[in-house]
Scaffold this motif. Sequence first.
Motif, PDB file in Angstrom:
ATOM      1  N   ASP A 123       0.846  -1.193   0.000  1.00 44.88           N
ATOM      2  CA  ASP A 123       0.000   0.000   0.000  1.00 44.88           C
ATOM      3  C   ASP A 123       0.888   1.253   0.000  1.00 44.88           C
ATOM      4  OD1 ASP A 123      -2.207   1.630   0.126  1.00 44.88           O
ATOM      5  OD2 ASP A 123      -2.442   1.449   2.290  1.00 44.88           O
ATOM      6  N   SER A 130       3.125   4.094  -2.848  1.00 45.14           N
ATOM      7  CA  SER A 130       3.279   4.573  -4.224  1.00 45.14           C
ATOM      8  C   SER A 130       4.698   4.361  -4.731  1.00 45.14           C
ATOM      9  CB  SER A 130       2.922   6.059  -4.317  1.00 45.14           C
ATOM     10  OG  SER A 130       3.730   6.828  -3.441  1.00 45.14           O
ATOM     11  N   TRP A 149       0.595   1.706  -8.971  1.00 42.84           N
ATOM     12  CA  TRP A 149      -0.571   1.956  -8.128  1.00 42.84           C
ATOM     13  C   TRP A 149      -1.871   1.657  -8.862  1.00 42.84           C
ATOM     14  CZ3 TRP A 149      -1.286   2.280  -3.193  1.00 42.84           C
ATOM     15  CH2 TRP A 149      -2.463   2.805  -2.696  1.00 42.84           C
TER      16      TRP A 149
END
Length: 248
Positions: free
Chosen positions: A99, A101, A114
Motif C-alpha cells: 500500500d 506509491s 498503483w
Amino acid sequence: MKEYPLSAAEDGIRPLLSDGHFFPRERVDFSARMAERNAALPPAEPVRAAAAIVPHGGLDYAGSGLAWALQQLPLSSVRAVVIMALVHREEEESIWLPDYSGFYTPFGVLPVPWEKLDELAGMGSVFRLGRIPFEEEPCFDLILSALGNLGFSGRVLPVLFGSENESLLDPGLKLLEKLGGDYFPIVSANFPEDHENGTIHGERGRILLKLLNMHFHASPGRWYHGEEPQYSAAVWPESLGTGAERTK
C-alpha cells in the motif's frame, strides 16, 4: 527516478528499513561495495534470464549471489519487476500487496504500479493491500537498491506470501499470469548447496521455488553458490531447459 528524503513515508513512499548494517545507505558506498562483489565473480556467461532467485540477507552475505543474478537480467528491456518473498511474522494464508506509491533506495524512488493494485487485490480475498508486513521486511531494500545501482528506473511490485501453504500456489500463479510478460519475476529466499533435494536452510522458500517452476514448466537452468551454503542464486533462462546447471 524522483528523489525523496529518507523521511518520506508520509508521502506514501516506503523508506529504507536498513540503518546501514545490511548495506550502505549512501549511493557512492553502495556502488563501491557492489563493484567489489562483481569483480570477484567468475566471468559472466551469455544468458538472458526470464526469472531469478536471489539470496535473502545483507550485502556481505547475499551480495555475490545478487550480483551474479543481476548480471544476467535483460535490464535494457525490463520495464517492471515483481519481487516475491515470505513474511517474517505470524503466518497467515494471504498474499500481501504494498500500500505504497514507491520504495525508496539510495538511488531514488522506484514507483509501485498503483493503478494495477486494485485490479490485483480484486482477484480474491487471499490478496490483501497493506503496509505493516512491508514495514517489517527489509529484503526488498537490498534488491531494489541493487537494481537502482544498475540504472533501473521502472516499476516495482514487492509481494509477500504470508505462509508456506501450498494453497497459495494457485493464486500465486494467477498473479504471475495477470502480470504477464511485462513483469520480470524475482524471488528472494535462501537455498542450500543441496537445493536439488528440496531442503531449505534456515528459512522458508520452497513454495516460491515451486511457484516459478510451475509457472515456467521447468526448474532453474543455472545456479550460483555464494560465500555461505544458503546464499545461492539461480536463473531461469529465456530458452528454458529442464535441469539445473551448477555454476562454480
